[in-house]
Design an enzyme around this catalytic site. Structure first.
Site, PDB file in Angstrom:
ATOM      1  N   LEU A  43     -13.055  14.372   6.735  1.00 41.49           N
ATOM      2  CA  LEU A  43     -12.138  15.487   6.962  1.00 41.49           C
ATOM      3  C   LEU A  43     -11.087  15.548   5.856  1.00 41.49           C
ATOM      4  O   LEU A  43     -10.499  14.529   5.478  1.00 41.49           O
ATOM      5  CB  LEU A  43     -11.447  15.314   8.322  1.00 41.49           C
ATOM      6  CG  LEU A  43     -10.428  16.373   8.725  1.00 41.49           C
ATOM      7  CD1 LEU A  43     -11.102  17.712   8.964  1.00 41.49           C
ATOM      8  CD2 LEU A  43      -9.669  15.918   9.975  1.00 41.49           C
ATOM      9  N   ASP A 237       1.192   1.194  -1.073  1.00 39.18           N
ATOM     10  CA  ASP A 237       0.358   2.331  -0.702  1.00 39.18           C
ATOM     11  C   ASP A 237       1.147   3.265   0.211  1.00 39.18           C
ATOM     12  O   ASP A 237       1.459   2.929   1.354  1.00 39.18           O
ATOM     13  CB  ASP A 237      -0.905   1.828   0.003  1.00 39.18           C
ATOM     14  CG  ASP A 237      -1.937   2.928   0.220  1.00 39.18           C
ATOM     15  OD1 ASP A 237      -1.557   4.116   0.187  1.00 39.18           O
ATOM     16  OD2 ASP A 237      -3.117   2.591   0.413  1.00 39.18           O
ATOM     17  N   ASP A 293     -13.080  -6.678  -1.017  1.00 36.09           N
ATOM     18  CA  ASP A 293     -12.960  -5.474  -1.831  1.00 36.09           C
ATOM     19  C   ASP A 293     -13.865  -4.389  -1.237  1.00 36.09           C
ATOM     20  O   ASP A 293     -15.061  -4.616  -1.037  1.00 36.09           O
ATOM     21  CB  ASP A 293     -13.398  -5.800  -3.256  1.00 36.09           C
ATOM     22  CG  ASP A 293     -13.220  -4.640  -4.216  1.00 36.09           C
ATOM     23  OD1 ASP A 293     -12.977  -3.504  -3.764  1.00 36.09           O
ATOM     24  OD2 ASP A 293     -13.341  -4.868  -5.436  1.00 36.09           O
TER      25      ASP A 293
END
Length: 310
Positions: A43, A237, A293
């Site tokens: 989305l 972040d 990762d």
């Protein structure tokens, strides 16, 4: 003694040379699956916007080791069925261009059900479907936004206005302006009730109940999934804060937008210290540096598919 040492040294050198030849022969083939890999965004997603991949660094990592990778672009916000038909058309084009008989679909978030739609209507074209943080049994966040759950429901007009503004920005940045967008239809597909209706028609691989695995092989298609179960993973972040807040509405393990149980599809490949954006190595690779990762998970999965002859 000297002769013995010399023979041992020659044997060691020969072994090293054989290993080097083997590595050279197999270099760049670890992710070389039989069928092309098609990555499907979720989305409000895109293939590439302003030069930044939605699946950040993932296509290149797979290609370096031999995979043939395509990145689909479907409507950033629309129903699963509309997005699924768009993806089906792109799959047919990819097969025509590549000469392959099937594809391996890997969908993130709403990309999971989107890929499942294609496998449901055209299983002969699909070797595998992998759902990463997929909304396979709905999301409480979508329930709240559509007003079918308590705790901060917003009006449809406000939700549509905000969503359309975001979609317009994505379209300008990614070149998807010709695709139809209907944010409320997208949210309806992602509610618990909407997902249940979809699963009545396309339930392959979805667990019947609980939080376990579903069927791995259905109608010739293999189904897999993995997800994240942390919402805040990196102080740098900027997306972590809103995901952490959204994660509070679940009351169970989640990635900020989807619960771990809702994400299950086919054979579960694990839960990881990732939030919903970490699952595609966003934002720009900022993640929990002490955890697996995200790119490694895609590489390992491609190797898994290769080992299965897919």
């Amino acid at each position: 003694m000297t002769a013995l040492l010399c023979r041992a040294l020659r044997g060691f050198i020969a072994a090293c040379a054989a290993l080097a030849l083997w590595q050279a022969a197999h270099a760049g083939t670890a992710t070389q699956t039989r069928y092309p890999i098609v990555l499907v965004h979720g989305l409000f997603g895109f293939d590439s916007a302003l030069g930044v991949d939605y699946f950040y660094g993932i296509p290149d990592a797979l290609r370096r080791d031999g995979a043939k990778v395509y990145v689909a672009q479907v409507s950033a916000a629309n129903s699963t069925e509309v997005r699924g038909e768009q993806l089906l058309a792109q799959v047919k084009t990819i097969l025509a261009l590549s000469g392959a008989a099937k594809v391996n679909l890997i969908g993130h978030s709403h990309g999971g059900p989107t890929a499942r739609y294609v496998a449901g209507v055209a299983p002969q074209l699909v070797a595998s479907v992998t759902s990463v943080g997929g909304v396979n049994r709905g999301s409480r966040v979508a329930d709240i936004m559509r007003g079918v759950a308590p705790a901060g429901s917003v009006s449809e007009a406000a939700a549509n206005t905000a969503a359309k503004a975001l979609v317009s920005l994505i379209n300008v940045a990614s070149g998807g302006t010709s695709l139809p967008q209907m944010p409320t239809a997208a949210l309806d597909s992602l509610t618990t009730a909407g997902a249940a209706r979809f699963n009545q028609r396309f339930g392959a691989g979805v667990p019947s109940s609980g939080c376990g695995s579903g069927a791995e092989l259905v109608n010739g298609v293999r189904y897999y999934s993995w997800t994240g179960t942390r919402t805040a993973t990196n102080l740098l972040d900027l997306s972590d804060a809103p995901l952490a807040l959204l994660g509070l509405v679940f009351g169970e393990a989640n990635d900020g937008l989807v619960s771990a149980c809702s994400s299950r599809l086919g054979k579960s490949l694990g839960d990881y210290s990732q939030n919903h954006l970490d699952e595609v190595n966003q934002l720009l690779g900022l993640r929990d540096w002490f955890a697996t990762d995200p790119v490694t998970l895609y590489r390992e999965h491609a190797t898994r598919l290769k080992g299965l002859g897919l």
